[in-house]
Design a protein around this motif. Structure first.
Motif, PDB file in Angstrom:
ATOM      1  N   TYR A 193       0.825  -1.202   0.000  1.00 31.91           N
ATOM      2  CA  TYR A 193       0.000   0.000   0.000  1.00 31.91           C
ATOM      3  C   TYR A 193       0.867   1.264   0.000  1.00 31.91           C
ATOM      4  O   TYR A 193       0.453   2.306   0.514  1.00 31.91           O
ATOM      5  CB  TYR A 193      -0.963   0.008   1.191  1.00 31.91           C
ATOM      6  CG  TYR A 193      -2.212  -0.800   0.917  1.00 31.91           C
ATOM      7  CD1 TYR A 193      -3.189  -0.318   0.060  1.00 31.91           C
ATOM      8  CD2 TYR A 193      -2.403  -2.047   1.495  1.00 31.91           C
ATOM      9  CE1 TYR A 193      -4.338  -1.051  -0.208  1.00 31.91           C
ATOM     10  CE2 TYR A 193      -3.545  -2.792   1.234  1.00 31.91           C
ATOM     11  CZ  TYR A 193      -4.508  -2.286   0.386  1.00 31.91           C
ATOM     12  OH  TYR A 193      -5.644  -3.003   0.118  1.00 31.91           O
TER      13      TYR A 193
ATOM     14  N   VAL B 104       3.109   2.456  -7.226  1.00 33.40           N
ATOM     15  CA  VAL B 104       2.111   1.514  -6.715  1.00 33.40           C
ATOM     16  C   VAL B 104       0.694   2.014  -6.979  1.00 33.40           C
ATOM     17  O   VAL B 104      -0.155   1.275  -7.465  1.00 33.40           O
ATOM     18  CB  VAL B 104       2.323   1.256  -5.206  1.00 33.40           C
ATOM     19  CG1 VAL B 104       1.208   0.404  -4.625  1.00 33.40           C
ATOM     20  CG2 VAL B 104       3.684   0.599  -4.966  1.00 33.40           C
ATOM     21  N   ARG B 105       0.425   3.258  -6.674  1.00 35.05           N
ATOM     22  CA  ARG B 105      -0.922   3.818  -6.789  1.00 35.05           C
ATOM     23  C   ARG B 105      -1.284   4.261  -8.195  1.00 35.05           C
ATOM     24  O   ARG B 105      -2.455   4.475  -8.491  1.00 35.05           O
ATOM     25  CB  ARG B 105      -1.067   5.017  -5.864  1.00 35.05           C
ATOM     26  CG  ARG B 105      -1.152   4.622  -4.415  1.00 35.05           C
ATOM     27  CD  ARG B 105      -1.597   5.791  -3.606  1.00 35.05           C
ATOM     28  NE  ARG B 105      -1.887   5.372  -2.247  1.00 35.05           N
ATOM     29  CZ  ARG B 105      -2.342   6.168  -1.329  1.00 35.05           C
ATOM     30  NH1 ARG B 105      -2.577   7.429  -1.602  1.00 35.05           N
ATOM     31  NH2 ARG B 105      -2.586   5.723  -0.121  1.00 35.05           N
ATOM     32  N   GLY B 106      -0.299   4.466  -9.040  1.00 30.58           N
ATOM     33  CA  GLY B 106      -0.568   5.041 -10.353  1.00 30.58           C
ATOM     34  C   GLY B 106      -0.757   6.534 -10.216  1.00 30.58           C
ATOM     35  O   GLY B 106      -0.597   7.103  -9.135  1.00 30.58           O
TER      36      GLY B 106
ATOM     37  N   PRO C  66      -7.016   7.212 -10.284  1.00 34.03           N
ATOM     38  CA  PRO C  66      -7.766   6.011  -9.897  1.00 34.03           C
ATOM     39  C   PRO C  66      -7.868   5.010 -11.053  1.00 34.03           C
ATOM     40  O   PRO C  66      -8.038   5.392 -12.204  1.00 34.03           O
ATOM     41  CB  PRO C  66      -9.144   6.567  -9.525  1.00 34.03           C
ATOM     42  CG  PRO C  66      -8.870   7.981  -9.100  1.00 34.03           C
ATOM     43  CD  PRO C  66      -7.739   8.448  -9.993  1.00 34.03           C
TER      44      PRO C  66
ATOM     45  N   GLN D 244      -5.400   3.043 -11.896  1.00 32.78           N
ATOM     46  CA  GLN D 244      -4.055   2.747 -12.392  1.00 32.78           C
ATOM     47  C   GLN D 244      -3.191   2.039 -11.352  1.00 32.78           C
ATOM     48  O   GLN D 244      -1.996   1.880 -11.550  1.00 32.78           O
ATOM     49  CB  GLN D 244      -3.348   4.030 -12.824  1.00 32.78           C
ATOM     50  CG  GLN D 244      -3.936   4.674 -14.036  1.00 32.78           C
ATOM     51  CD  GLN D 244      -3.106   5.871 -14.493  1.00 32.78           C
ATOM     52  OE1 GLN D 244      -2.319   6.430 -13.748  1.00 32.78           O
ATOM     53  NE2 GLN D 244      -3.287   6.241 -15.739  1.00 32.78           N
ATOM     54  N   GLU D 245      -3.799   1.594 -10.259  1.00 32.54           N
ATOM     55  CA  GLU D 245      -3.049   0.931  -9.204  1.00 32.54           C
ATOM     56  C   GLU D 245      -2.353  -0.309  -9.759  1.00 32.54           C
ATOM     57  O   GLU D 245      -2.898  -1.002 -10.615  1.00 32.54           O
ATOM     58  CB  GLU D 245      -3.967   0.508  -8.054  1.00 32.54           C
ATOM     59  CG  GLU D 245      -4.665   1.660  -7.362  1.00 32.54           C
ATOM     60  CD  GLU D 245      -5.961   2.088  -8.054  1.00 32.54           C
ATOM     61  OE1 GLU D 245      -6.368   1.450  -9.054  1.00 32.54           O
ATOM     62  OE2 GLU D 245      -6.553   3.076  -7.611  1.00 32.54           O
TER      63      GLU D 245
ATOM     64  N   LEU E 188      -0.906  -3.916  -8.772  1.00 31.65           N
ATOM     65  CA  LEU E 188      -0.922  -4.955  -7.749  1.00 31.65           C
ATOM     66  C   LEU E 188       0.501  -5.384  -7.437  1.00 31.65           C
ATOM     67  O   LEU E 188       1.264  -5.763  -8.332  1.00 31.65           O
ATOM     68  CB  LEU E 188      -1.743  -6.152  -8.234  1.00 31.65           C
ATOM     69  CG  LEU E 188      -1.913  -7.304  -7.247  1.00 31.65           C
ATOM     70  CD1 LEU E 188      -2.634  -6.847  -5.986  1.00 31.65           C
ATOM     71  CD2 LEU E 188      -2.668  -8.450  -7.913  1.00 31.65           C
ATOM     72  N   GLN E 189       0.878  -5.321  -6.176  1.00 34.91           N
ATOM     73  CA  GLN E 189       2.222  -5.676  -5.738  1.00 34.91           C
ATOM     74  C   GLN E 189       2.238  -7.149  -5.328  1.00 34.91           C
ATOM     75  O   GLN E 189       1.506  -7.551  -4.429  1.00 34.91           O
ATOM     76  CB  GLN E 189       2.646  -4.789  -4.563  1.00 34.91           C
ATOM     77  CG  GLN E 189       2.629  -3.307  -4.881  1.00 34.91           C
ATOM     78  CD  GLN E 189       3.617  -2.959  -5.976  1.00 34.91           C
ATOM     79  OE1 GLN E 189       4.822  -3.155  -5.829  1.00 34.91           O
ATOM     80  NE2 GLN E 189       3.116  -2.445  -7.087  1.00 34.91           N
TER      81      GLN E 189
ATOM     82  N   TYR F 251      -6.715  -6.483  -0.382  1.00 32.02           N
ATOM     83  CA  TYR F 251      -5.479  -6.877  -1.064  1.00 32.02           C
ATOM     84  C   TYR F 251      -5.467  -8.389  -1.330  1.00 32.02           C
ATOM     85  O   TYR F 251      -5.164  -8.825  -2.444  1.00 32.02           O
ATOM     86  CB  TYR F 251      -4.260  -6.478  -0.225  1.00 32.02           C
ATOM     87  CG  TYR F 251      -2.960  -7.019  -0.743  1.00 32.02           C
ATOM     88  CD1 TYR F 251      -2.407  -6.538  -1.927  1.00 32.02           C
ATOM     89  CD2 TYR F 251      -2.286  -8.023  -0.054  1.00 32.02           C
ATOM     90  CE1 TYR F 251      -1.208  -7.040  -2.409  1.00 32.02           C
ATOM     91  CE2 TYR F 251      -1.091  -8.526  -0.534  1.00 32.02           C
ATOM     92  CZ  TYR F 251      -0.556  -8.033  -1.707  1.00 32.02           C
ATOM     93  OH  TYR F 251       0.626  -8.542  -2.187  1.00 32.02           O
TER      94      TYR F 251
ATOM     95  N   ARG G  69      -7.778  -9.225  -4.177  1.00 32.89           N
ATOM     96  CA  ARG G  69      -7.183  -8.829  -5.463  1.00 32.89           C
ATOM     97  C   ARG G  69      -6.119  -9.833  -5.889  1.00 32.89           C
ATOM     98  O   ARG G  69      -6.015 -10.172  -7.070  1.00 32.89           O
ATOM     99  CB  ARG G  69      -6.570  -7.434  -5.364  1.00 32.89           C
ATOM    100  CG  ARG G  69      -7.593  -6.325  -5.317  1.00 32.89           C
ATOM    101  CD  ARG G  69      -6.965  -4.959  -5.309  1.00 32.89           C
ATOM    102  NE  ARG G  69      -6.259  -4.723  -6.568  1.00 32.89           N
ATOM    103  CZ  ARG G  69      -5.179  -3.952  -6.679  1.00 32.89           C
ATOM    104  NH1 ARG G  69      -4.671  -3.345  -5.624  1.00 32.89           N
ATOM    105  NH2 ARG G  69      -4.592  -3.785  -7.854  1.00 32.89           N
TER     106      ARG G  69
END
Length: 139
Positions: A43, A49-51, A54, A56-57, A59-60, A111, A114
């Protein structure tokens, strides 16, 4: 980065527990939150990470064993975390850390959902499913 609200409590103590990979933060209102390094890494408030907007995140994945190597203060409003995978571009404001503490359980479940939907793994690349250091040490 989250804005800085005058109403948000500020940290009075920040402790890094390296063995358990936990960051423990006690705020001025008496609340204490313990977040895993993995949670804070996946997070990260960084654009990586976030782009940039909205949706565009990114996933790690493979961050289960990540640790925090370094904590640097940023003014009197945030810290910058350097993780064992080299990531260090997110600034964690007091507001953000407090919000993360309050909502950590639901964020973590989101998370995990996802990850499952993506068929992705929390394990680092090259980790064999079903193996771990303990079982390797017992053989």
């Amino acid at each position: 980065m989250a804005g800085l609200s005058k109403n948000t409590p500020v940290p009075v103590e920040i402790k890094l527990h390296r063995k358990s990979r936990l960051l423990e933060i006690t705020f001025s209102d008496g609340k204490t939150f313990r977040s895993t390094s993995e949670f804070l890494r996946v997070y990260s408030p960084s654009a990586e990470v976030r782009g940039h907007s909205p949706g565009q995140e990114v996933l790690q994945t493979g961050k289960k064993e990540v640790n925090i190597n370094r904590i640097d203060p940023v003014g009197n409003y945030a810290i910058q975390l350097t993780f064992s995978d080299g990531h260090n571009t997110g600034l964690y404001s007091w507001d953000l850390l407090y919000e993360y503490g309050l909502h950590q359980d639901e964020m973590w479940q989101r998370y995990l959902r996802r990850m499952e939907e993506a068929g992705a793994s929390r394990e680092p690349a090259g980790h064999l499913p079903g193996s771990n250091r303990e079982s390797a040490a017992k053989s």
